[in-house]
Scaffold this motif. Structure first.
Motif, PDB file in Angstrom:
ATOM      1  N   MET A 158       8.891  23.612   1.399  1.00 18.79           N
ATOM      2  CA  MET A 158       9.891  22.681   1.902  1.00 18.79           C
ATOM      3  C   MET A 158       9.278  21.907   3.062  1.00 18.79           C
ATOM      4  O   MET A 158       8.479  22.459   3.825  1.00 18.79           O
ATOM      5  CB  MET A 158      11.115  23.479   2.378  1.00 18.79           C
ATOM      6  N   LEU A 159       9.656  20.636   3.195  1.00 28.17           N
ATOM      7  CA  LEU A 159       9.203  19.847   4.330  1.00 28.17           C
ATOM      8  C   LEU A 159      10.354  19.035   4.891  1.00 28.17           C
ATOM      9  O   LEU A 159      11.416  18.922   4.273  1.00 28.17           O
ATOM     10  CB  LEU A 159       8.030  18.940   3.932  1.00 28.17           C
ATOM     11  N   LEU A 160      10.122  18.497   6.068  1.00 30.76           N
ATOM     12  CA  LEU A 160      11.099  17.647   6.733  1.00 30.76           C
ATOM     13  C   LEU A 160      10.379  16.790   7.760  1.00 30.76           C
ATOM     14  O   LEU A 160       9.210  17.010   8.061  1.00 30.76           O
ATOM     15  CB  LEU A 160      12.200  18.477   7.392  1.00 30.76           C
ATOM     16  N   VAL A 161      11.107  15.835   8.296  1.00 34.74           N
ATOM     17  CA  VAL A 161      10.626  15.037   9.418  1.00 34.74           C
ATOM     18  C   VAL A 161      11.517  15.404  10.589  1.00 34.74           C
ATOM     19  O   VAL A 161      12.734  15.223  10.525  1.00 34.74           O
ATOM     20  CB  VAL A 161      10.702  13.527   9.121  1.00 34.74           C
ATOM     21  N   GLY A 162      10.919  15.968  11.655  1.00 34.38           N
ATOM     22  CA  GLY A 162      11.735  16.398  12.780  1.00 34.38           C
ATOM     23  C   GLY A 162      10.918  16.863  13.955  1.00 34.38           C
ATOM     24  O   GLY A 162       9.689  16.739  13.972  1.00 34.38           O
ATOM     25  N   ASP A 163      11.615  17.405  14.928  1.00 37.99           N
ATOM     26  CA  ASP A 163      11.000  17.868  16.168  1.00 37.99           C
ATOM     27  C   ASP A 163      10.489  19.296  16.003  1.00 37.99           C
ATOM     28  O   ASP A 163      11.262  20.217  15.728  1.00 37.99           O
ATOM     29  CB  ASP A 163      12.022  17.835  17.312  1.00 37.99           C
ATOM     30  N   ALA A 164       9.184  19.471  16.202  1.00 39.43           N
ATOM     31  CA  ALA A 164       8.564  20.791  16.045  1.00 39.43           C
ATOM     32  C   ALA A 164       9.192  21.863  16.929  1.00 39.43           C
ATOM     33  O   ALA A 164       9.406  22.983  16.462  1.00 39.43           O
ATOM     34  CB  ALA A 164       7.062  20.700  16.281  1.00 39.43           C
ATOM     35  N   PRO A 165       9.529  21.573  18.194  1.00 40.00           N
ATOM     36  CA  PRO A 165      10.128  22.629  19.012  1.00 40.00           C
ATOM     37  C   PRO A 165      11.456  23.149  18.445  1.00 40.00           C
ATOM     38  O   PRO A 165      11.742  24.338  18.533  1.00 40.00           O
ATOM     39  CB  PRO A 165      10.342  21.961  20.369  1.00 40.00           C
ATOM     40  N   TYR A 166      12.245  22.272  17.850  1.00 41.67           N
ATOM     41  CA  TYR A 166      13.517  22.708  17.271  1.00 41.67           C
ATOM     42  C   TYR A 166      13.287  23.437  15.946  1.00 41.67           C
ATOM     43  O   TYR A 166      13.749  24.566  15.753  1.00 41.67           O
ATOM     44  CB  TYR A 166      14.458  21.516  17.052  1.00 41.67           C
TER      45      TYR A 166
ATOM     46  N   GLU B 201      -0.750  19.417   8.049  1.00 42.84           N
ATOM     47  CA  GLU B 201      -1.971  18.611   8.088  1.00 42.84           C
ATOM     48  C   GLU B 201      -2.228  18.045   6.698  1.00 42.84           C
ATOM     49  O   GLU B 201      -2.123  18.763   5.705  1.00 42.84           O
ATOM     50  CB  GLU B 201      -3.165  19.466   8.524  1.00 42.84           C
ATOM     51  N   GLY B 202      -2.559  16.767   6.632  1.00 38.99           N
ATOM     52  CA  GLY B 202      -2.931  16.163   5.361  1.00 38.99           C
ATOM     53  C   GLY B 202      -1.773  15.767   4.476  1.00 38.99           C
ATOM     54  O   GLY B 202      -1.979  15.334   3.345  1.00 38.99           O
ATOM     55  N   VAL B 203      -0.541  15.930   4.953  1.00 37.61           N
ATOM     56  CA  VAL B 203       0.644  15.508   4.210  1.00 37.61           C
ATOM     57  C   VAL B 203       1.199  14.289   4.924  1.00 37.61           C
ATOM     58  O   VAL B 203       1.507  14.344   6.111  1.00 37.61           O
ATOM     59  CB  VAL B 203       1.702  16.636   4.133  1.00 37.61           C
ATOM     60  N   THR B 204       1.313  13.168   4.213  1.00 40.70           N
ATOM     61  CA  THR B 204       1.745  11.924   4.848  1.00 40.70           C
ATOM     62  C   THR B 204       3.038  11.412   4.225  1.00 40.70           C
ATOM     63  O   THR B 204       3.159  11.328   3.006  1.00 40.70           O
ATOM     64  CB  THR B 204       0.659  10.841   4.741  1.00 40.70           C
ATOM     65  N   MET B 205       3.965  11.099   5.094  1.00 45.37           N
ATOM     66  CA  MET B 205       5.218  10.470   4.697  1.00 45.37           C
ATOM     67  C   MET B 205       4.995   8.962   4.678  1.00 45.37           C
ATOM     68  O   MET B 205       4.095   8.456   5.351  1.00 45.37           O
ATOM     69  CB  MET B 205       6.320  10.809   5.706  1.00 45.37           C
ATOM     70  N   PRO B 206       5.836   8.232   3.957  1.00 38.24           N
ATOM     71  CA  PRO B 206       5.726   6.771   3.987  1.00 38.24           C
ATOM     72  C   PRO B 206       5.865   6.264   5.424  1.00 38.24           C
ATOM     73  O   PRO B 206       6.595   6.852   6.225  1.00 38.24           O
ATOM     74  CB  PRO B 206       6.900   6.306   3.130  1.00 38.24           C
TER      75      PRO B 206
ATOM     76  N   GLY C 288      10.612  28.491  11.323  1.00 46.15           N
ATOM     77  CA  GLY C 288       9.384  28.721  10.568  1.00 46.15           C
ATOM     78  C   GLY C 288       8.639  27.470  10.149  1.00 46.15           C
ATOM     79  O   GLY C 288       7.611  27.550   9.490  1.00 46.15           O
ATOM     80  N   PHE C 289       9.136  26.290  10.508  1.00 46.10           N
ATOM     81  CA  PHE C 289       8.462  25.041  10.166  1.00 46.10           C
ATOM     82  C   PHE C 289       7.322  24.777  11.141  1.00 46.10           C
ATOM     83  O   PHE C 289       7.439  25.062  12.334  1.00 46.10           O
ATOM     84  CB  PHE C 289       9.439  23.855  10.224  1.00 46.10           C
ATOM     85  N   SER C 290       6.234  24.215  10.624  1.00 47.75           N
ATOM     86  CA  SER C 290       5.105  23.819  11.471  1.00 47.75           C
ATOM     87  C   SER C 290       4.489  22.544  10.910  1.00 47.75           C
ATOM     88  O   SER C 290       4.757  22.156   9.767  1.00 47.75           O
ATOM     89  CB  SER C 290       4.066  24.942  11.542  1.00 47.75           C
ATOM     90  N   ARG C 291       3.668  21.911  11.732  1.00 45.94           N
ATOM     91  CA  ARG C 291       3.058  20.634  11.354  1.00 45.94           C
ATOM     92  C   ARG C 291       2.229  20.789  10.092  1.00 45.94           C
ATOM     93  O   ARG C 291       1.472  21.746   9.945  1.00 45.94           O
ATOM     94  CB  ARG C 291       2.172  20.141  12.489  1.00 45.94           C
TER      95      ARG C 291
ATOM     96  N   VAL D  40       5.926  15.505  10.746  1.00 48.41           N
ATOM     97  CA  VAL D  40       5.972  15.975   9.364  1.00 48.41           C
ATOM     98  C   VAL D  40       5.711  17.480   9.392  1.00 48.41           C
ATOM     99  O   VAL D  40       4.609  17.935   9.677  1.00 48.41           O
ATOM    100  CB  VAL D  40       4.944  15.234   8.484  1.00 48.41           C
ATOM    101  N   LEU D  41       6.765  18.244   9.115  1.00 46.33           N
ATOM    102  CA  LEU D  41       6.735  19.701   9.241  1.00 46.33           C
ATOM    103  C   LEU D  41       7.029  20.348   7.894  1.00 46.33           C
ATOM    104  O   LEU D  41       7.738  19.780   7.061  1.00 46.33           O
ATOM    105  CB  LEU D  41       7.792  20.159  10.253  1.00 46.33           C
TER     106      LEU D  41
END
Length: 162
Positions: free
Chosen positions: A109-117, A127-132, A122-125, A140-141
């Motif tokens: 699963m992925l999302l676009v959001g604030d890493a601290p929240y 690498e190598g996955v690019t959103m439009p 369990g979400f983390s950045r 991109v987490l």
């Protein structure tokens, strides 16, 4: 607190009104909306939190996407009515979706959001996955719902139907 249930067809406009209230005008111009356009939501992973009067106090939706040729889930948007923020409803919705997605055998699963929240779920950045564009790559987490599910996965996030 609130009752969490799968979003029903009759909830659509109330959920849309909540998103309009919680997000800036033009929210549908964001890159993540281009990935959702014309693609059916993953119904079982679209939830609402209802207050005592049955009103929608919070909502979360999930969409199928691809990272290159690999299937993934795009989480969001998640919103909680301003009068109910701070009660933990957003966190409950996120945790419930993660649990349901894992139980249904979705690997990532992925999302676009604030890493601290989102990091606390369990979400983390990724690498190598690019959103439009113009998405900030730092936002991109992802979360692996199966061990190693993001290993070797990279590329552009695409609409599930493309």
């Amino acid at each position: 607190m609130a009752e969490i249930a799968q979003e029903r067809a009759e909830d659509h406009w109330e959920v849309e009104a909540l998103y309009d209230l919680c997000f800036a005008p033009g929210r549908e111009a964001l890159s993540s909306y281009r990935l959702r356009d014309g693609v059916a939501k993953v119904a079982r992973l679209c939830l609402v939190a209802r207050g005592r009067a049955g009103e929608v106090a919070g909502a979360i939706r999930t969409w199928p996407v691809r990272v290159g040729s690999v299937p993934a889930l795009l989480l969001g948007p998640v919103a909680v009515h301003p009068t109910r923020q701070g009660e933990g409803l957003g966190g409950l919705l996120i945790l419930d979706v993660i649990e349901r997605a894992r139980a249904d055998g979705h690997p990532r699963m992925l999302l676009v959001g604030d890493a601290p929240y989102y990091g606390r779920f369990g979400f983390s950045r990724l690498e190598g996955v690019t959103m439009p564009p113009p998405t900030n790559p730092e936002r991109v987490l992802g979360i692996a719902l199966e061990d190693g599910a993001w290993g070797g996965v990279s590329g552009e996030v695409l609409r599930a139907g493309d």
